[in-house]
Write an enzyme that holds these catalytic residues in place. Structure first.
Site, PDB file in Angstrom:
ATOM      1  N   TYR A  11      11.478  -4.448  -3.565  1.00  0.00           N
ATOM      2  CA  TYR A  11      11.419  -3.396  -2.322  1.00  0.00           C
ATOM      3  C   TYR A  11      11.492  -1.949  -3.079  1.00  0.00           C
ATOM      4  CZ  TYR A  11      11.901  -1.512   2.352  1.00  0.00           C
ATOM      5  OH  TYR A  11      11.554  -0.748   3.347  1.00  0.00           O
ATOM      6  N   LYS A  64      13.579   4.866   2.240  1.00  0.00           N
ATOM      7  CA  LYS A  64      14.415   4.504   3.509  1.00  0.00           C
ATOM      8  C   LYS A  64      15.843   4.934   3.289  1.00  0.00           C
ATOM      9  CE  LYS A  64      11.422   1.613   5.835  1.00  0.00           C
ATOM     10  NZ  LYS A  64      10.828   2.173   6.895  1.00  0.00           N
TER      11      LYS A  64
HETATM   12  C1  IMJ Z   1       8.244  -4.901   1.424  1.00  0.00           C
HETATM   13  C2  IMJ Z   1       8.306  -5.145  -0.057  1.00  0.00           C
HETATM   14  C3  IMJ Z   1       9.129  -5.775  -0.677  1.00  0.00           C
HETATM   15  C4  IMJ Z   1      10.257  -6.228  -0.076  1.00  0.00           C
HETATM   16  C5  IMJ Z   1      10.225  -6.422   1.216  1.00  0.00           C
HETATM   17  C6  IMJ Z   1       9.373  -5.815   2.122  1.00  0.00           C
HETATM   18  N1  IMJ Z   1      11.077  -7.183   2.093  1.00  0.00           N
HETATM   19  C7  IMJ Z   1      10.733  -6.704   3.506  1.00  0.00           C
HETATM   20  C8  IMJ Z   1       9.803  -6.029   3.474  1.00  0.00           C
HETATM   21  C9  IMJ Z   1      12.020  -8.125   1.765  1.00  0.00           C
HETATM   22  C10 IMJ Z   1      11.549  -7.143   4.603  1.00  0.00           C
HETATM   23  C11 IMJ Z   1       8.892  -5.362   4.670  1.00  0.00           C
HETATM   24  N2  IMJ Z   1       9.553  -3.884   5.017  1.00  0.00           N
HETATM   25  C12 IMJ Z   1      10.752  -3.731   5.394  1.00  0.00           C
HETATM   26  C13 IMJ Z   1       8.874  -2.801   4.545  1.00  0.00           C
HETATM   27  O1  IMJ Z   1       9.473  -1.664   5.116  1.00  0.00           O
HETATM   28  C14 IMJ Z   1       7.351  -2.703   4.041  1.00  0.00           C
HETATM   29  C15 IMJ Z   1       6.723  -1.625   3.741  1.00  0.00           C
HETATM   30  C16 IMJ Z   1       5.409  -1.482   2.881  1.00  0.00           C
HETATM   31  C17 IMJ Z   1       4.620  -2.700   2.968  1.00  0.00           C
HETATM   32  C18 IMJ Z   1       3.530  -2.706   2.308  1.00  0.00           C
HETATM   33  C19 IMJ Z   1       2.742  -3.652   1.876  1.00  0.00           C
HETATM   34  C20 IMJ Z   1       0.984  -3.318   1.767  1.00  0.00           C
HETATM   35  C21 IMJ Z   1       1.214  -1.875   0.897  1.00  0.00           C
HETATM   36  N3  IMJ Z   1       2.089  -1.021   0.894  1.00  0.00           N
HETATM   37  C22 IMJ Z   1       3.268  -1.174   1.445  1.00  0.00           C
HETATM   38  N4  IMJ Z   1       4.068  -0.011   1.933  1.00  0.00           N
HETATM   39  C23 IMJ Z   1       5.167  -0.433   2.467  1.00  0.00           C
HETATM   40  O2  IMJ Z   1       0.259  -1.619   0.075  1.00  0.00           O
END
Ligand code: IMJ
Length: 270
Positions: A170, A177
């Site tokens: 993450y 966040k």
């Molecule tokens: C995202 C990344 C790593 C672990 C993650 C997540 N977990 C969860 C998420 C465990 C639940 C999803 N999440 C909560 C997010 O906030 C995702 C944000 C996000 C995802 C991407 C994927 C594609 C990209 N950029 C991104 N930027 C933010 O290129």
């Protein structure tokens, strides 16, 4: 008159968002949390303004919008990195809705490499991009839309537990966040005197396009099911219904808060 909820009203059933106009940023596709929120709010009688990021997602939002009971007041482009577009957004809302009773911020981005490499190797531009799109955009939207707010307005954003505890991969999103959640408190403090509430929903992992690409995501869903008190993952509808509550008068005493919609995962130690 022609109100879809005429029957419920005649029977004296309350419709939570009757007469409320709410903007939702942004919907990308049918799995977007923003779409679950739009469906829940629509079911409670809200008149919606729907945001999309770019031409790639415009068509899918327009198609999804036809599924709503109430035709949206507007479907608007909202790329938070384009200042002129935000000015235009304010104008469109003023023209199509007059005033709004709040908005939902459901957008985030970090460069993919930053979610793959160790956090230690986060580059300056990756850090700034993640913080700009995922956290600063809330401040920007709050300020841009303040002039079109009705007397009492509600702002809600989406966050994730990775802001508080380390979740593999993450990385810089966790830092973004954390900034977002702190922004919720400072915005709540600044805007409270004007009757504006600001809150965050901390959603458990959901199989959206933003999450699917994450390596090991299916394992994360399994661990969540095993550990969470409710022994399952959260559904988009449950996040949508919480957003509806936060936009409604039922939550009039709540501001600056992070509400967990995670089937209880965050309360468990082991
Ligand atoms: C995202 C990344 C790593 C672990 C993650 C997540 N977990 C969860 C998420 C465990 C639940 C999803 N999440 C909560 C997010 O906030 C995702 C944000 C996000 C995802 C991407 C994927 C594609 C990209 N950029 C991104 N930027 C933010 O290129």
């Amino acid at each position: 008159m022609c109100n879809t909820f005429g029957n419920q009203k005649q029977r004296g059933v309350k419709v939570l968002l009757d007469g409320k106009r709410i903007a939702i940023f942004n919907i990308a596709n049918k799995r977007s949390i923003a779409w679950s929120i739009a469906q829940s709010m629509d079911a409670q009688g809200a008149e919606l303004i729907l945001g999309y990021q770019n031409e790639r997602t415009q068509a899918s939002v327009e198609k999804l919008a036809t599924e709503l009971k109430n035709k949206p007041l507007a479907i608007v482009p909202c790329d938070v990195t384009i200042p002129e577009q935000l000015e235009e957004l304010q104008e469109t809302i003023r023209k199509q809705a007059g005033t709004i009773n709040g908005f939902v911020h459901s957008l985030a981005f970090a460069p993919r490499e930053a979610l793959q490499n160790p956090y230690l190797f986060t580059e300056r531009d990756e850090f700034l991009t993640a913080l700009e799109i995922s956290a600063y955009s809330l401040v920007l939207l709050a300020r841009t839309l303040t002039p079109v707010f009705s007397d009492e307005a509600s702002i809600s954003t989406l966050t994730y537990y990775g802001s508080e505890k380390v979740m593999p991969n993450y990385n810089v999103m966790g830092v973004a966040k954390a900034a977002l959640e702190a922004s919720v408190r400072y915005l709540a403090y600044d805007m409270g005197p004007a009757g504006v509430r600001v809150n965050a929903i901390s959603a458990g992992p959901i199989n959206t396009v933003a999450a699917r690409g994450v390596s090991g995501f299916l394992d994360i869903l399994e661990v969540h099911e095993a550990k969470a008190p409710l022994k399952r993952t959260v559904e988009g509808r449950e996040v949508g219904d919480t957003a509806t509550f936060l936009a409604s008068d039922l939550s009039s005493g709540i501001t600056g808060e992070v509400i967990y919609v995670d089937t209880g995962y965050n309360i468990v130690g082991l």
